[in-house]
Design a protein around this motif. Structure first.
Motif, PDB file in Angstrom:
ATOM      1  N   UNK A 166       0.845  -1.192   0.000  1.00  0.00           N
ATOM      2  CA  UNK A 166       0.000   0.000   0.000  1.00  0.00           C
ATOM      3  C   UNK A 166       0.886   1.250   0.000  1.00  0.00           C
ATOM      4  N   UNK A 167       0.329   2.431  -0.257  1.00  0.00           N
ATOM      5  CA  UNK A 167       1.162   3.643  -0.348  1.00  0.00           C
ATOM      6  C   UNK A 167       2.023   3.894   0.882  1.00  0.00           C
ATOM      7  N   UNK A 168       1.489   3.613   2.090  1.00  0.00           N
ATOM      8  CA  UNK A 168       2.295   3.830   3.295  1.00  0.00           C
ATOM      9  C   UNK A 168       3.514   2.921   3.300  1.00  0.00           C
ATOM     10  N   UNK A 169       3.326   1.667   2.882  1.00  0.00           N
ATOM     11  CA  UNK A 169       4.457   0.739   2.811  1.00  0.00           C
ATOM     12  C   UNK A 169       5.474   1.214   1.780  1.00  0.00           C
ATOM     13  N   UNK A 170       4.977   1.704   0.643  1.00  0.00           N
ATOM     14  CA  UNK A 170       5.889   2.205  -0.393  1.00  0.00           C
ATOM     15  C   UNK A 170       6.704   3.383   0.133  1.00  0.00           C
ATOM     16  N   UNK A 171       6.046   4.281   0.893  1.00  0.00           N
ATOM     17  CA  UNK A 171       6.768   5.434   1.432  1.00  0.00           C
ATOM     18  C   UNK A 171       7.802   4.996   2.476  1.00  0.00           C
ATOM     19  N   UNK A 172       7.418   4.062   3.332  1.00  0.00           N
ATOM     20  CA  UNK A 172       8.331   3.620   4.386  1.00  0.00           C
ATOM     21  C   UNK A 172       9.548   2.900   3.827  1.00  0.00           C
ATOM     22  N   UNK A 173       9.312   2.056   2.829  1.00  0.00           N
ATOM     23  CA  UNK A 173      10.378   1.196   2.323  1.00  0.00           C
ATOM     24  C   UNK A 173      11.042   1.731   1.061  1.00  0.00           C
ATOM     25  N   UNK A 174      10.449   2.782   0.466  1.00  0.00           N
ATOM     26  CA  UNK A 174      10.996   3.409  -0.741  1.00  0.00           C
ATOM     27  C   UNK A 174      10.992   2.449  -1.941  1.00  0.00           C
ATOM     28  N   UNK A 175      10.128   1.438  -1.884  1.00  0.00           N
ATOM     29  CA  UNK A 175       9.891   0.533  -3.003  1.00  0.00           C
ATOM     30  C   UNK A 175       8.497   0.776  -3.530  1.00  0.00           C
ATOM     31  N   UNK A 176       8.233   0.355  -4.772  1.00  0.00           N
ATOM     32  CA  UNK A 176       6.883   0.347  -5.311  1.00  0.00           C
ATOM     33  C   UNK A 176       6.455  -1.099  -5.513  1.00  0.00           C
TER      34      UNK A 176
END
Length: 504
Positions: A166-176
């Protein structure tokens, strides 16, 4: 005989066709090239409450509302003009409201190939569209939840491969999601995820790293960002099932970096608080003819106030009460410095004015520009029962045996503002039995009520007057209870420190 047989065959075929038409849930109809009805089936009759005898020769404008009939006519005309079948969606009005139909319309031709009618088979797709819209709505809501939740969410397939972030995970981990799709979750997990305490887990499930229970307890781990740096997290993992079959899992995780920093800061503040508490007098002075009480309550983990009792010669006791501007760790550190410097100066200086003068010179050089210290430094002579003092931006008060209050005013400016500031001695005041001396920081007098009123000095005097016949500890307790009651639910905004000395 052949004629009769053919007639019977044709009659049987017609009956079969009629049976097929009348037992289908679709609406079937035939219109001539003038758009007049030639045939309808039983479903048409039931839905629109018109018999096949009455509808013969009528057109759509004589059966349906105009806005619906115009659409029917347009679609029929396109079939007749093009000579080809046509698929379209149409709306009809029925007893329970509007329904949407999927219609297949096609031309009918005679033996010569001439179009003589247009036929239609219309199937009600209202429920299907409603279901599709409901599914789309649910999917939309799910996406909204995934997009707005602050926790990171990572979906896995049964083999532990990443399906989505999800977007929060993408922001935290810097992956898409596209970066990690189909890759093993170990790509983002720095240390092995543990699924302790789970039961009924098949060996194949265990091999894939997927727990059999729906939700595991909260665990800690470190996840790996795209740049290789690590982020501490708390996570749970929930198995997703289709009936009994495991179809994947969802990892929900939260970045604990800020919390760990806050915990570290809290530990530092607790350490600072313990150090401060150890610097406070371990016991109250025991001087014949005088009764002492003191308290210090911080509005945060560390206190910018302090009080001290320091033997000062053979028959004098120094009483110091100070208040560093602001509160928290910074104020607490400056308080510790102030206490240490003052105690050092008092080893060689015997006059409160000299002590404050030298202390001010040192603090002016050391304190940040936006900080200052107020300090009351009194010398209690228990040989002749008198008090002399000097005060830097700090006041005290005395209530005598008759309940009359008087102020012990400041004799100079606050410390740390002006290196060349001067201080004066307030002289010597005799003390008599029944006098009650209160030296307090402004956290008491400046306490605020829910009505935005200040507690004020007059209330202090009145409380001491009312309780002056009691012990110093009882006077101080009554004062604190009164301040707490006055504040009600308003939080304490400043540190509170007070010393009460009663002359016996």
């Amino acid at each position: 005989m052949n004629t009769v047989a053919n007639s019977n065959v044709e009659s049987g075929a017609a009956s079969l066709i009629e049976a097929l038409l009348d037992h289908t849930s679709s609406v079937i109809y035939v219109k001539d090239t003038q758009y007049k009805y030639m045939l309808i089936n039983r479903q048409f009759e039931a839905l629109f409450h018109i018999s096949r005898q009455k509808i013969l020769g009528l057109n759509d404008f004589e059966v349906f509302p105009k806005e619906l009939a115009e659409v029917f006519r347009m679609n029929d005309r396109l079939v007749l003009e093009s000579g080809e079948s046509r698929q379209c969606e149409e709306v009809t009005l029925q007893d329970d409201g509007y329904h949407r139909y999927f219609s297949l319309k096609f031309p009918l031709r005679d033996d010569a190939g001439i179009i003589y009618a247009v036929a239609g088979i219309s199937s009600d797709i209202t429920d299907r569209i409603r279901d599709q819209r409901e599914i789309a709505s649910l999917q939309h809501r799910q996406h909204l939840i995934l997009d707005t939740v602050e926790d990171g969410i990572c979906g896995l397939d049964p083999a532990g491969r990443i399906l989505f972030l999800n977007p929060s995970a993408e922001r935290m981990l810097q992956w898409t999601t596209s970066d990690l799709y189909g890759q093993c979750h170990s790509r983002i997990v720095s240390n092995r995820i543990q699924f302790d305490g789970l039961n009924q887990q098949s060996s194949s499930d265990a091999a894939k790293g997927i727990p059999s229970r729906k939700l595991t307890p909260v665990h800690t781990a470190t996840f790996r960002r795209r740049d290789g740096s690590e982020v501490p997290v708390e996570y749970t993992i929930a198995v997703t099932r289709d009936h009994e079959a495991i179809i994947g899992a969802v990892i929900t995780f939260r970045d604990t970096t800020d919390r760990l920093k806050q915990m570290e800061m809290d530990q530092e503040l607790q350490t600072a608080r313990r150090i401060q508490m150890s610097l406070n007098p371990r016991q109250l002075p025991k001087v014949p003819g005088f009764d002492f009480a003191a308290l210090s309550i911080s509005c945060s983990r560390a206190c910018g106030d302090y009080y001290d009792f320091i033997p000062w010669g053979d028959h004098r006791l120094a009483i110091a009460v100070g208040d560093v501007s602001g509160h928290g760790l910074g104020a607490a550190l400056e308080m510790v410095e102030t206490r240490a410097i003052l105690r050092t100066l008092m080893l060689s200086e015997t006059d409160p004015v000299c002590c404050l003068t030298k202390l001010n010179e040192i603090l002016t050089d050391d304190l940040p520009d936006d900080m200052f210290v107020t300090l009351f430094l009194g010398a209690l002579n228990f040989h002749d029962r008198s008090l002399s003092y000097a005060a830097a931006g700090h006041e005290a008060l005395i209530v005598d045996a008759n309940g009359i209050g008087s102020r012990l005013e400041s004799t100079g400016t606050a410390l740390g503002w002006n290196r060349t500031a001067s201080f004066s001695n307030a002289g010597t005041r005799p003390l008599v039995a029944g006098d009650v001396l209160l030296i307090a920081t402004d956290g008491i007098a400046e306490s605020i009520s829910p009505r935005r009123e200040l507690f004020g000095r007059s209330r202090l005097v009145e409380l001491i007057r009312q309780h002056r016949l009691r012990s110093s500890a009882e006077i101080l307790d009554a004062l604190y209870v009164a301040v707490e009651s006055f504040r009600a639910h308003v939080s304490q905004r400043d540190d509170i420190t007070a010393v009460v000395i009663k002359v016996e």
